[in-house]
Design an enzyme around this catalytic site. Sequence first.
Site, PDB file in Angstrom:
ATOM      1  N   TYR A 134       0.798  -1.256   0.070  1.00 53.31           N
ATOM      2  CA  TYR A 134       0.079   0.057   0.172  1.00 53.31           C
ATOM      3  C   TYR A 134       0.978   1.138  -0.013  1.00 53.31           C
ATOM      4  CZ  TYR A 134       0.616   1.313   4.927  1.00 53.31           C
ATOM      5  OH  TYR A 134       0.971   1.763   6.125  1.00 53.31           O
ATOM      6  N   CYS A 135       0.245   2.343  -0.410  1.00 52.74           N
ATOM      7  CA  CYS A 135       1.189   3.664  -0.442  1.00 52.74           C
ATOM      8  C   CYS A 135       0.055   4.511   0.078  1.00 52.74           C
ATOM      9  CB  CYS A 135       1.495   3.925  -1.718  1.00 52.74           C
ATOM     10  SG  CYS A 135       0.337   3.891  -3.103  1.00 52.74           S
ATOM     11  N   ARG A 136      -0.087   5.887  -0.556  1.00 52.92           N
ATOM     12  CA  ARG A 136      -0.884   6.963  -0.055  1.00 52.92           C
ATOM     13  C   ARG A 136      -2.158   6.751  -0.992  1.00 52.92           C
ATOM     14  NH1 ARG A 136      -2.311  11.931  -2.120  1.00 52.92           N
ATOM     15  NH2 ARG A 136      -3.067  13.303  -0.433  1.00 52.92           N
TER      16      ARG A 136
END
Length: 176
Positions: A134-136
């Site tokens: 996951y990231c932003r």
Amino acid sequence: MHRLAFARTTAAARIVANARAPTISPRIAFQLRHGSTKPSDERKQALEARDDLQRDWDAKVITYEELKPKTQQPSPEKYLIDVREPDEVLQGSIPSAVNLPLSVISSAFHLPSAEFKEKFGFEKPRTDQELTFYCRSGKRSTTASDVAKRNGYKNILNYKGSWLEWTAREGQKPAA
């Protein structure tokens, strides 16, 4: 008379130069080379494996509802990997996540296990281990999924909702 013969020769040369060689379809070419239109099982499996490696962006996408239980009961057999940069992680992260920035992920997968652990603070994932990225907002996690796949990892999940969805669902306010 010589001019007429020369003109005919020139015209014939133009026709030959512009004529295209007959084309052979890939199926016929395969049949001519191998004596059959059906590829062998070994060749078929090799081609499918090659195609799987070349296909981009096909990691299974998981939802918030699928991710939430993984954060409540973390397992050393399953990694939740935050691919944001360290300064972004200071804003907060999903519980049980480890940080492996996208900017270094490709080279990190090539490090020896001991060096990986020393540098990132957790065991280097095995290629058969479940990795959830996951990231932003979901863009970098998709890229990280592709990088992992190209480095031989097979059990890859992508939480596209990422940090923004997590904070919205958890009632937290994401830092600007």
